[in-house]
Design a protein around this motif. Structure first.
Motif, PDB file in Angstrom:
ATOM      1  N   PHE A  34      -3.410  -8.840   3.297  1.00 49.43           N
ATOM      2  CA  PHE A  34      -2.363  -7.743   2.548  1.00 49.43           C
ATOM      3  C   PHE A  34      -1.046  -8.200   2.910  1.00 49.43           C
ATOM      4  O   PHE A  34      -0.546  -7.437   1.882  1.00 49.43           O
ATOM      5  N   ALA A  35      -1.253  -8.636   3.986  1.00 51.04           N
ATOM      6  CA  ALA A  35       0.534  -8.581   4.499  1.00 51.04           C
ATOM      7  C   ALA A  35       0.737  -9.422   3.453  1.00 51.04           C
ATOM      8  O   ALA A  35       1.895  -9.508   2.465  1.00 51.04           O
ATOM      9  N   ALA A  82       7.745   1.195  10.920  1.00 56.46           N
ATOM     10  CA  ALA A  82       6.952   1.026   9.814  1.00 56.46           C
ATOM     11  C   ALA A  82       7.971   2.656   9.174  1.00 56.46           C
ATOM     12  O   ALA A  82       7.738   2.269   7.658  1.00 56.46           O
ATOM     13  N   VAL A  83       7.018   3.651   9.776  1.00 55.92           N
ATOM     14  CA  VAL A  83       7.836   4.618   8.683  1.00 55.92           C
ATOM     15  C   VAL A  83       9.486   4.690   8.774  1.00 55.92           C
ATOM     16  O   VAL A  83      10.057   4.867   7.426  1.00 55.92           O
ATOM     17  N   GLU A 165      -9.583   0.573  -3.631  1.00 56.49           N
ATOM     18  CA  GLU A 165      -8.102   0.859  -3.785  1.00 56.49           C
ATOM     19  C   GLU A 165      -7.420   0.201  -3.746  1.00 56.49           C
ATOM     20  O   GLU A 165      -5.844  -0.338  -3.865  1.00 56.49           O
ATOM     21  N   PHE A 166      -7.448  -0.240  -2.268  1.00 56.58           N
ATOM     22  CA  PHE A 166      -6.674  -1.873  -1.087  1.00 56.58           C
ATOM     23  C   PHE A 166      -6.219  -2.575  -2.138  1.00 56.58           C
ATOM     24  O   PHE A 166      -5.577  -2.948  -3.150  1.00 56.58           O
ATOM     25  N   LYS A 167      -7.553  -2.938  -3.430  1.00 55.68           N
ATOM     26  CA  LYS A 167      -7.513  -3.885  -4.163  1.00 55.68           C
ATOM     27  C   LYS A 167      -6.693  -3.629  -5.822  1.00 55.68           C
ATOM     28  O   LYS A 167      -5.636  -4.597  -5.570  1.00 55.68           O
ATOM     29  N   ILE A 168      -7.084  -2.632  -5.849  1.00 53.41           N
ATOM     30  CA  ILE A 168      -6.216  -2.502  -7.060  1.00 53.41           C
ATOM     31  C   ILE A 168      -4.961  -2.106  -6.495  1.00 53.41           C
ATOM     32  O   ILE A 168      -3.421  -2.359  -8.153  1.00 53.41           O
ATOM     33  N   VAL A 169      -3.957  -1.796  -5.497  1.00 53.69           N
ATOM     34  CA  VAL A 169      -2.546  -1.227  -5.278  1.00 53.69           C
ATOM     35  C   VAL A 169      -1.890  -2.507  -5.277  1.00 53.69           C
ATOM     36  O   VAL A 169      -1.271  -3.158  -5.657  1.00 53.69           O
ATOM     37  N   THR A 188      -0.067   3.476   3.447  1.00 51.86           N
ATOM     38  CA  THR A 188       0.400   4.042   4.405  1.00 51.86           C
ATOM     39  C   THR A 188      -0.567   3.364   5.364  1.00 51.86           C
ATOM     40  O   THR A 188      -0.543   2.752   6.545  1.00 51.86           O
ATOM     41  N   LEU A 189      -2.559   3.503   4.884  1.00 50.93           N
ATOM     42  CA  LEU A 189      -3.279   2.969   5.884  1.00 50.93           C
ATOM     43  C   LEU A 189      -3.308   1.018   5.792  1.00 50.93           C
ATOM     44  O   LEU A 189      -3.782   0.747   6.594  1.00 50.93           O
ATOM     45  N   ILE A 190      -2.645   0.641   4.262  1.00 50.93           N
ATOM     46  CA  ILE A 190      -3.353  -0.959   4.747  1.00 50.93           C
ATOM     47  C   ILE A 190      -1.747  -1.267   5.459  1.00 50.93           C
ATOM     48  O   ILE A 190      -2.419  -1.825   6.671  1.00 50.93           O
ATOM     49  N   THR A 191      -0.564  -0.477   5.127  1.00 49.46           N
ATOM     50  CA  THR A 191       0.532  -0.489   6.714  1.00 49.46           C
ATOM     51  C   THR A 191      -0.195  -0.495   8.674  1.00 49.46           C
ATOM     52  O   THR A 191       0.089  -1.254   9.516  1.00 49.46           O
ATOM     53  N   SER A 192      -0.840   0.862   8.391  1.00 48.44           N
ATOM     54  CA  SER A 192      -1.167   1.241   9.784  1.00 48.44           C
ATOM     55  C   SER A 192      -2.188   0.030  10.541  1.00 48.44           C
ATOM     56  O   SER A 192      -1.885  -0.058  11.360  1.00 48.44           O
TER      57      SER A 192
END
Length: 370
Positions: A34-35, A82-83, A165-169, A188-192
């Protein structure tokens, strides 16, 4: 390899380290995908380096080395970084690479300053914080590995639960907004999850090399497929294999740190994929280029033959090969290739077009005229 396998079945510590590095590699491969696809390859580097001040501050507060406490401090520091990165990107005109560079250098510089201060304290010999710079897989305990397994299971479950949701974003954030999804929350969820994976690997791979562990399996997997699901699976597989093979090599040789060896194995996957991948590999691209050039030569030769033949009523009338000397694109090999494709006939020093060859050449000629 036989000695390693024999040792693996007997040595409990080696079993713990092998399972730990395999689980870490698999999780890093999955989340690193994802990154890479979000074009945030430096995110792992920035967060891993930014975790250093959290480790140092927790040690200063506790006064002793407590792995769980140190990792919690690293997690807090990583999340804060990250924030900061997100804030700089959204509140200023700076691009993501600039924000990542600023946060990385600032947090890491502060962490190194704290480490320098800790080295001058009376209890500095108890810290062992330098091990978090390059990692030390040998310090993994069974409790650490069980924690890794639990975190990996939860992280993979979250990825599967929010897969759509991950795929569409990833591929169209604007379209995601029109569907009513909270893009910021998903991002934010992916980054976390990425932060958690990085912190989990600090003890094994270290601050300096953790970004490579996160990105290398994903970069290798990207070369083999255009499917997100396949890429995530391959990245997890490459990461797990890198962990197991790196641990095996480190255990079989003296004075080889496990973390760097694992990263080198993962990098080997990247190099191999860049060269031999049938989709994007350099070797197959070069082969396709050679084939296209050869095909172009063949078609140019066929077109030149058509120029000669079209003035005759009989298209099968034989012509001397010497006539082709005025055209520099042909070779004996290209003539044999044209014959093998039933486009021309060769008879000693003569050639003639077949009906099939005439029609192909005529179509080429008409396209050239248009």
């Amino acid at each position: 390899m036989e000695q390693y396998l024999e040792l693996l079945f007997k040595d409990y510590t080696l079993q713990i380290i092998t399972v730990g590095t395999a689980v870490l590699g698999a999780l890093c491969g999955v989340l690193g995908s994802f990154a890479v696809l979000r074009k945030q390859s430096l995110l792992g580097d920035a967060i891993s380096h930014a975790s250093l001040p959290g480790i140092a501050l927790v040690f200063l507060i506790l006064g002793v080395k407590d792995n769980n406490g140190l990792l919690l401090g690293a997690l807090a520091s990583g999340l804060i970084s990250a924030v900061f990165i997100k804030g700089i990107i959204s509140k200023t005109h700076l691009k993501s690479d600039t924000a990542l560079g600023i946060v990385l250098s600032t947090f890491f510089g502060f962490g190194m300053l704290l480490l320098t201060y800790i080295q001058k304290l009376p209890n500095a010999n108890q810290s062992g914080l330098e091990k978090y710079l390059f990692g030390q897989a040998a310090t993994l305990l069974a409790s650490d590995v069980w924690l890794m397994v639990a975190i990996t299971t939860i992280s993979v479950a979250i990825v599967l639960l929010f897969w759509k949701e991950f795929k569409i974003v990833l591929f169209d954030a604007d379209y995601t907004l029109t569907l009513g999804f909270n893009v910021k929350w998903v991002d934010t969820l992916i980054t976390s999850l990425i932060v958690v994976a990085i912190i989990m690997g600090l003890q094994t791979v270290g601050v300096v090399l953790m970004s490579a562990m996160l990105l290398a399996p994903a970069a290798a997997a990207r070369q083999w497929t255009n499917s997100l699901a396949t890429m995530v699976f391959l990245a997890g597989l490459f990461g797990a294999i890198s962990g197991v093979v790196g641990t095996a090599i480190s255990a079989s040789a003296n004075h080889l740190a496990t973390g760097p060896v694992i990263v080198l194995i993962a990098t080997g996957f990247v190099v191999f994929s860049f060269v031999f991948s049938p989709i994007r590999g350099l070797l197959f691209k070069q082969i396709k280029l050679w084939k296209n050039r050869n095909d172009l030569k063949l078609m140019k030769t066929l077109s030149f033959m058509y120029e000669i033949v079209k003035t005759h009523d009989n298209i099968s009338h034989p012509h001397k090969i010497q006539l082709l000397n005025n055209f520099q694109g042909y070779t004996k090999k290209s003539l044999k290739k044209l014959q093998s494709e039933d486009l021309i006939l060769l008879n000693k020093s003569n050639w003639s077009l077949t009906e099939k060859g005439y029609q192909v050449a005529k179509n080429l000629y008409s396209h050239q005229e248009s």
